[in-house]
Design an enzyme around this catalytic site. Structure first.
Site, PDB file in Angstrom:
ATOM      1  N   LYS A   3      -2.182  -1.566  -3.840  1.00  0.00           N
ATOM      2  CA  LYS A   3      -3.047  -0.395  -3.795  1.00  0.00           C
ATOM      3  C   LYS A   3      -2.232   0.881  -3.861  1.00  0.00           C
ATOM      4  CE  LYS A   3      -5.968   1.988  -0.543  1.00  0.00           C
ATOM      5  NZ  LYS A   3      -6.396   2.098   0.817  1.00  0.00           N
ATOM      6  N   LYS A  54       0.854  -1.184   0.000  1.00  0.00           N
ATOM      7  CA  LYS A  54       0.000   0.000   0.000  1.00  0.00           C
ATOM      8  C   LYS A  54       0.893   1.238   0.000  1.00  0.00           C
ATOM      9  CE  LYS A  54      -3.540   2.474   2.543  1.00  0.00           C
ATOM     10  NZ  LYS A  54      -4.572   2.432   3.589  1.00  0.00           N
TER      11      LYS A  54
END
Ligand code: PBG
Ligand code: ZN
Length: 322
Positions: free
Chosen positions: A248, A195
């Site tokens: 992400k 992330k």
């Protein structure tokens, strides 16, 4: 053999031929819809920066989950926005907190729908960081303990999958251990493993009221410049017991996703985040692009790069067109 014996256009001549040689096909089963849940009843308020996205109260969320299941979408991921916030994010693991009640209502309304919960503290802390603070420093190990309690409370409420999104070191292992100790050994962990500290989370932070009160998340989320480091993050989460991994945002990080696909055999998820969704809508509203086609193209690209699961705010529109 090259041109003129080889003509790449031969297999592109008709839609039937194109269908026959298509390598990537989007399916409803690939989609996970993020949903925001707020206090109140009968609430369905639009999120200004994300056209087509709403914040639902628990009762309205239950209806929404039913509609999602009827469209053949297998899963939702829930984000709670509590009425009250404090320094330690007490609302995150409250037994009758906003997400805990939402999970129960969702499972009741649509028993076969897979209910994933986002495990983090940023929506629950008054400072908006994903962990607990020492001055302006986000403490790792103290935060991990709070995150594990949060994941446990989600599992106890009936969550089918827990998805830690905080990026503290060691949280997957701590969550796995606590869940196993407390009889939730069958609840899988979908780790937000790679992330990045991204500019594309802006609209989400409006919707979730989780913008940090000071500073940013660069001391715990990944540096967008780093590719090899993502493999280390993912390997560590697997060693700690993650069942599935997430990358992400999605489109700016397809290289990372493709690396992960080559490297790991576990299911991979990618999150087409709020800013990615908002950009397509903003351009479409101005008539600059065909929004529906662009959304489909983005989603297919994410699958082509290696995602098994795609978290997207467009899941309903996409599913309706499949
Ligand atoms: C919370 C969380 C965020 C997103 C998912 N979980 C925001 C953040 O890290 O700031 C972003 C999702 C999106 O932008 O759609 N940790
Ligand atoms: Zn967070």
């Amino acid at each position: 053999m090259s041109y003129p014996k080889t003509r790449m256009r031969r297999l592109r001549r008709t839609e039937t031929l194109r269908r026959m040689v298509r390598e990537t096909r989007l399916a409803r089963e690939d989609l996970v819809l993020p949903l925001f849940v707020v206090e109140g009843s009968g609430v369905r308020e639009p999120v200004a920066s994300m056209p087509g996205v709403f914040r639902h109260s628990v009762d309205a969320l239950a209806d929404e989950c039913k509609a999602v299941a009827d469209l053949g979408i297998p899963a939702v991921i829930l984000f709670g926005i509590p009425a009250d916030k404090d320094a330690r994010g007490s609302g995150a693991d409250a037994p009758s907190g906003i997400v805990q009640r939402a999970v129960a209502a969702a499972k009741n309304a649509a028993p076969d729908l897979c209910v994933v919960t986002d495990v983090c503290l940023c929506e629950y802390t008054d400072h908006g960081h994903c962990g607990v603070l020492d001055g302006e420093h986000v403490r790792n190990d103290a935060s991990v303990a709070r995150l594990a309690e949060t994941a446990l409370s989600h599992a106890a409420a009936g969550a089918d999958v827990v998805a830690p999104s905080d990026m503290m070191d060691g949280r997957v292992g701590a969550i796995r251990t606590l869940l196993d100790d407390r009889g939730h050994e069958e609840v899988p962990i979908l780790a937000y493993a790679a992330k990045y500290a991204s500019a594309y989370y802006g609209p989400f932070r409006d919707a979730a009221e989780s913008t940090p009160a000071f500073g940013d998340r660069r001391a715990y989320q990944m540096d967008p410049s780093n590719r090899r480091e993502a493999l280390r993050e993912m390997r560590l989460d697997l060693e700690e017991g993650a069942d599935a991994l997430m990358v992400k945002p999605a489109l700016p990080y397809l290289d990372v996703l493709a690396d992960a696909r080559r490297e790991f055999d576990v299911p991979l998820a990618a999150y087409h985040v709020s800013g990615e969704y908002a950009m397509i809508h903003a351009a479409a509203e101005r008539g600059w692009i065909d929004g529906e086609r662009a959304m489909h193209e983005a989603t297919v690209a994410i699958k082509r790069a290696g995602a098994d699961l795609i978290l997207t705010y467009a899941a309903k529109e996409l599913a309706a067109g499949l």
